[in-house]
Design a protein around this motif. Structure first.
Motif, PDB file in Angstrom:
ATOM      1  N   UNK A 391       0.856  13.485   1.436  1.00  0.00           N
ATOM      2  CA  UNK A 391      -0.193  12.983   0.551  1.00  0.00           C
ATOM      3  C   UNK A 391      -0.333  11.458   0.682  1.00  0.00           C
ATOM      4  N   UNK A 392       0.787  10.769   0.757  1.00  0.00           N
ATOM      5  CA  UNK A 392       0.744   9.310   0.903  1.00  0.00           C
ATOM      6  C   UNK A 392       0.108   8.925   2.236  1.00  0.00           C
ATOM      7  N   UNK A 393       0.473   9.656   3.299  1.00  0.00           N
ATOM      8  CA  UNK A 393      -0.090   9.364   4.624  1.00  0.00           C
ATOM      9  C   UNK A 393      -1.582   9.694   4.675  1.00  0.00           C
ATOM     10  N   UNK A 394      -1.969  10.801   4.034  1.00  0.00           N
ATOM     11  CA  UNK A 394      -3.379  11.187   4.042  1.00  0.00           C
ATOM     12  C   UNK A 394      -4.244  10.150   3.338  1.00  0.00           C
ATOM     13  N   UNK A 395      -3.773   9.623   2.224  1.00  0.00           N
ATOM     14  CA  UNK A 395      -4.560   8.621   1.502  1.00  0.00           C
ATOM     15  C   UNK A 395      -4.818   7.387   2.369  1.00  0.00           C
ATOM     16  N   UNK A 396      -3.838   7.009   3.169  1.00  0.00           N
ATOM     17  CA  UNK A 396      -4.037   5.877   4.092  1.00  0.00           C
ATOM     18  C   UNK A 396      -5.017   6.247   5.201  1.00  0.00           C
ATOM     19  N   UNK A 397      -4.881   7.428   5.741  1.00  0.00           N
ATOM     20  CA  UNK A 397      -5.796   7.861   6.804  1.00  0.00           C
ATOM     21  C   UNK A 397      -7.225   7.973   6.290  1.00  0.00           C
ATOM     22  N   UNK A 398      -7.375   8.535   5.098  1.00  0.00           N
ATOM     23  CA  UNK A 398      -8.721   8.730   4.544  1.00  0.00           C
ATOM     24  C   UNK A 398      -9.401   7.393   4.314  1.00  0.00           C
ATOM     25  N   UNK A 399      -8.649   6.396   3.905  1.00  0.00           N
ATOM     26  CA  UNK A 399      -9.229   5.067   3.659  1.00  0.00           C
ATOM     27  C   UNK A 399      -9.814   4.475   4.921  1.00  0.00           C
ATOM     28  N   UNK A 400      -9.307   4.909   6.089  1.00  0.00           N
ATOM     29  CA  UNK A 400      -9.779   4.371   7.361  1.00  0.00           C
ATOM     30  C   UNK A 400     -10.808   5.273   8.055  1.00  0.00           C
TER      31      UNK A 400
END
Length: 401
Positions: A391-400
């Motif tokens: 979930x933490x990694x996805x939030x960073x990916x989604x922001x980009x």
């Protein structure tokens, strides 16, 4: 076939002299050795003679005497193990069907080209990964026996993995789909497609769901206590819908964990017909009365999809990965996805797209009215303890994105 400094030997078969010369020139300019033929039978003859080791065959579809489909069949008979590219001026859907047929025959298909193709398109085809649908059966695919399947349930060998489902509009984590795995003592982690059908055949799916569902509900309740409020999707077999006490079992299992029934989605695959339609309808109606959501899974790939939507109180439609992946490059898939979403809107159903494999799939769906997405691009099925990190990694990916 990946790009390589090695010069390929390419056989080109096309009964149109101009088209043959054009493709021959394009391939020669790309650095390949080309053997051109206007006659498919003669071209087949050099393959059968074995005088040349052919790396790639470019074949037209619309040819006299031996058309492209017949030629594909003869390539299989001749034991050709190189790559294949199909070329035609026919309707793209015919070209796609022929491509799928060749792949199903086990040929290593690099794709297809519509006439006239540019040199860049030809080069791109030669770089494409080959596909073949009919691969040799693997030794580990030997069907599991009844005693092994019983042991999987009774000895607690079944484990649950979870695949994230996110909102297309915001990227927010909405829920997970619970996917059963078998931690086999000999074969390691075994996916559901290798044993659930066998359990259906042996009449074990009721025992299977009564082991899997409570465990998944307990895990979802734990996440809820940690502040992650998720919906939980669980797959059902049609054989689970033959016992009239099934809705009561689901309610009791949810109440035992404190998980809200309104957050539970039962996914029902439509690839098998109901044994007793009246009993199944009874059970599904009771489930909906208890505020449990029903999702029609793999929509468009099974029996009587539209009739099911008419008769059964589904409130979610899940579009199969067959149509989602690469829809942005395929007009037929794109049309099916858009038609399915339009139908869902008119029936007031929420929609889930599965099989989102890359950024192109994601961006295509973002431009549609689809509600929820899942797939390897978002997250692979994972053990429960990996969800926080994902979930933490996805939030960073989604922001980009």
């Amino acid at each position: 076939m990946n790009e390589s400094p090695k010069k390929s030997k390419i056989l080109v078969v096309d009964d149109e002299p101009f088209a043959l010369k054009l493709l021959e020139r394009q391939l020669t300019q790309l650095g390949h050795e080309v053997i051109p033929y206007e006659n498919a039978r003669e071209a087949l003859g050099i393959l059968e003679a074995g005088d040349h080791v052919i790396d790639v065959v470019f074949s037209d579809l619309q040819m006299p005497v031996m058309d492209g489909v017949d030629f594909v069949r003869q390539l299989v008979r001749a034991g050709y193990n190189g790559h294949l590219v199909l070329v035609s001026g026919e309707d793209p859907r015919i070209l796609k069907s022929a491509e799928k047929l060749a792949s199903a025959h086990g040929l290593r298909v690099l794709g297809s080209l519509s006439k006239p193709a540019t040199r860049e398109q030809v080069q791109q085809r030669l770089k494409a990964p080959a596909t073949a649908e009919c691969e040799p059966a693997k030794p580990q695919d030997v069907p599991y026996q009844l005693h092994e399947l019983c042991a999987a349930i009774l000895e607690g060998q079944l484990v649950t993995y979870y695949q994230p489902q996110v909102a297309l509009s915001t990227g927010s984590l909405l829920g997970v789909e619970a996917l059963v795995r078998w931690q086999h003592p000999r074969d390691g982690l075994v996916t559901a497609d290798r044993f659930v059908n066998r359990m259906e055949r042996y009449g074990l799916v009721d025992e299977l769901i009564r082991a899997v569902l409570p465990a998944a509900l307990r895990q979802a309740a734990e996440w809820q206590q940690d502040g992650i409020d998720l919906r939980l999707a669980v797959n059902l077999s049609m054989d689970n819908l033959t016992s009239l006490d099934f809705p009561d079992f689901v309610v009791d299992a949810a109440q035992a964990t404190g998980f809200s029934l309104s957050k539970l989605i039962l996914e029902i695959t439509e690839t098998r017909l109901m044994h007793d339609r009246l009993i199944s309808l009874d059970i599904m109606t009771r489930l909906r009365l208890k505020r449990i959501s029903l999702s029609i899974d793999d929509f468009g790939t099974g029996h009587a999809s539209l009739a099911h939507l008419l008769d059964i109180p589904f409130d979610e439609l899940k579009i199969d990965r067959t149509f989602i992946h690469s829809a942005c490059h395929d007009e037929s898939r794109k049309a099916i996805v858009k038609a399915s979403l339009s139908l869902a809107r008119q029936l007031n159903l929420s929609t889930v797209a599965e099989g989102v494999e890359n950024a192109e799939d994601w961006q295509f769906l973002r431009a549609t009215s689809c509600d929820v997405a899942q797939g390897y691009f978002i997250g692979r099925p994972m053990p429960a303890d990996q969800l926080h990190q994902w979930h933490a990694e996805w939030k960073c990916r989604y922001a980009n994105l």
